[in-house]
Design an enzyme around this catalytic site. Structure first.
Site, short mmCIF file in Angstrom:
data_model
loop_
_atom_site.label_atom_id
_atom_site.label_comp_id
_atom_site.label_asym_id
_atom_site.label_seq_id
_atom_site.Cartn_x
_atom_site.Cartn_y
_atom_site.Cartn_z
N LYS A 196 0.80 -1.15 -0.11
CA LYS A 196 0.02 -0.44 0.00
C LYS A 196 0.81 1.04 0.14
CE LYS A 196 -3.88 -2.05 2.71
NZ LYS A 196 -4.62 -1.50 3.85
N HIS A 249 0.70 6.03 3.59
CA HIS A 249 -0.89 5.95 3.71
C HIS A 249 -0.10 7.69 5.35
CE1 HIS A 249 -4.57 7.49 5.51
NE2 HIS A 249 -5.03 6.90 4.64
N HIS A 275 0.26 7.63 8.81
CA HIS A 275 1.79 6.97 9.13
C HIS A 275 2.32 8.18 9.59
CE1 HIS A 275 0.31 3.16 7.75
NE2 HIS A 275 0.48 2.62 9.08
#
Length: 536
Positions: free
Chosen positions: A129, A132, A135
């Protein structure tokens, strides 16, 4: 004799004294106070205010000023002391120049503290992924804690514990087999995997898709070559992109591990729990550990699925045990958002039940959520979007500002100042609090912002106590508040204490003052994870 620091520290008072040309607006506040009843031992004797005042007056009459104490007065049951400002200024500035980058750290406050082995786990994105925005806080907070502990002389190990295992990879693997493209995987790996994950999630209601995901994860746990090879490629592509982003953030790690490292060891943990009589099975075959005081299962933790596959907490247990065996740490700090507080309470509780005394040395540092973070194009999902947006906006602000100097690399400066703006906005309050994000507020060149902090550094109370407080509660806001206060005071002094046109000895003294402020600003900013700029 018990001395109490007054509300305003001596160093901050010094700045105000210098700035206002010798007339301090806080002159009535003492640097130190001695409470009379702490000397007489009559704290609980019920003496009247008049009695305490008389005792204070008698004691003050017996004391004399010297080269250090310039003024002695009395308050309500106290004897107040003010420090010789000239001596204080010389002493503080001398310490700043002598200690350099270790100013504050070489203080007596830290001299008796034993050096520890500290493990900090932070950032920990999920592979396959894109990084994001959720984080970002874990990354910069963990980096600050590691920087601070390292600066204080502790042996710090920085661990990035990647989310690289679990049923979501069954779903992703099944999705890639159905919707994936080898060509897109090679060119835009994480973007393509994100698209695949969205697509397969929509189809996840289908029982056939669910079955495919479960079968893929079982094969992964069984280490089947073809499935494992695909997963390894997902992991490698992810780390490659993450390293690029960490470089932009000025963050590094000593170890990249992940849940996958502890798949087999998690089975050993289950055997240990069973051997100690802690593992119970539900009617459906799920493995649980009873955490209730009365052993009535009113509080429990699931540690194994009915099909035998491992869970997040089981892998965390294995990771904690392995880290103690590897690093023999004195403290292990986990930096994650507050939604995981319950998970870590259970984790530490199970470790205690397993008779690991070092479980007491494990600590969770939780933080709140960032709300309202958007770019011009709409909702922000990925961290790289936010970093690009901060850099772009800062570049535009710098181009339109009259005070901006000519720069060799304006893009690099905009990157560093934009990151400083994001970090200071994040660190100003208590970490546990949620906060509302605002681009306009973040990038202001005046006020308590990262941009103002960088601007003060480019133009140019006690620091060690601030470092000590942050090292105790792991909250960066103390350092941020100190640096912003110092920036405001240095800015005001810059307007009043002109170097150009002054007599040589006065100009030299003032230069020393500004150089000292700049050095302290740089030291503090580096701890926060900010690279100070020289021009902007």
């Amino acid at each position: 004799m018990i001395l109490h620091l007054a509300a305003v520290g001596a160093a901050a008072e010094l700045w105000r004294l210098v700035t206002f040309g010798g007339v301090s607006p806080l002159r009535q506040v003492a640097d130190f106070q001695l409470f009379v009843d702490s000397v007489t031992g009559n704290r609980s004797s019920g003496h009247s205010k008049a009695d305490l005042q008389l005792q204070a007056q008698k004691l003050a009459e017996k004391l004399n000023c010297d080269t250090i104490v310039s003024e002695i007065s009395i308050g309500s049951g106290t004897v107040n002391f003010k420090i010789n400002r000239e001596l204080l200024a010389k002493t503080v500035l001398q310490h700043v120049f002598n200690d350099g980058s270790e100013y504050g750290i070489r203080s007596e406050l830290f001299s008796a503290l034993p050096k520890r082995k500290i493990v900090v786990e932070f950032s920990s994105p999920n592979i396959a992924k894109k990084f994001h925005i959720g984080h970002l806080r874990s990354t910069i907070i963990g980096n600050f804690i590691a920087n601070l502990k390292e600066a204080l002389g502790h042996q710090v190990t920085r661990i990035n514990y990647l989310g690289d295992w679990g049923m979501q990879f069954g779903l992703l693997g099944a999705g890639f087999q159905q919707f994936g493209s080898e060509e897109k995987l090679k060119s835009t790996a994480l973007q393509h995997l994100f698209e695949v994950y969205v697509q397969v999630n929509k189809a996840a209601q289908d029982e056939n898709v669910k079955k495919m995901a479960q079968d893929f994860f079982k094969k992964l746990e069984a280490r089947e070559a073809q499935v494992l090879s695909l997963w390894q490629r997902f992991r490698n592509f992810s780390i490659e992109e993450y390293v690029h982003i960490y470089k932009r953030l000025g963050v590094h790690f000593d170890e990249y591990s992940g849940e996958s490292f502890y798949h087999e060891k998690s089975q050993e943990v289950l055997k240990m729990l069973d051997k100690k009589g802690l593992l119970q099975k539900t009617g459906e075959g799920t493995g649980i550990v009873d955490l209730s005081e009365k052993r009535d299962l009113s509080s429990c933790s699931v540690v194994a699925r009915s099909d035998g596959t491992s869970l997040y907490i089981t892998r965390d247990l294995a990771a904690a045990i392995d880290r103690m065996n590897t690093y023999n740490f004195d403290t292990m700090i986990y930096v994650t958002d507050k939604s995981q507080s319950s998970h870590f309470q259970k984790l530490f509780q199970i470790l205690k039940l397993m008779d690991y005394e070092w479980a007491e040395r494990c600590q969770h540092v939780p933080f709140g959520l960032v709300q309202g973070m958007k770019t011009r194009s709409g909702e922000v999902v990925f961290l790289e979007d936010v970093l690009d947006e901060a850099r772009t906006r800062m570049l535009q602000n710098m181009a339109s500002a009259k005070t901006t100097k000519e720069l060799e690399n304006p893009l690099e400066t905009a990157e560093m100042v934009g990151l400083a703006a994001l970090i200071i906005q994040d660190f100003k309050g208590h970490l546990l609090s949620d906060y509302q994000f605002s681009w306009d507020r973040v990038l202001q060149s005046r006020g308590d912002t990262g941009v103002f902090l960088q601007y003060t550094h480019a133009r140019l109370h006690r620091y060690d106590e601030v470092l000590y407080k942050s090292s105790e509660d792991l909250q960066p806001k103390h350092i941020v508040s100190y640096l912003l206060t110092l920036s405001h005071l240095a800015g005001a002094a810059h307007e009043t204490l002109h170097v150009k046109g002054s007599a040589p000895e006065i100009a030299q003294a003032r230069l020393c003052l500004f150089q000292a402020a700049r050095l302290v600003l740089a030291n503090g900013m580096k701890l926060l994870g900010i690279t100070p700029v020289l021009k902007m």
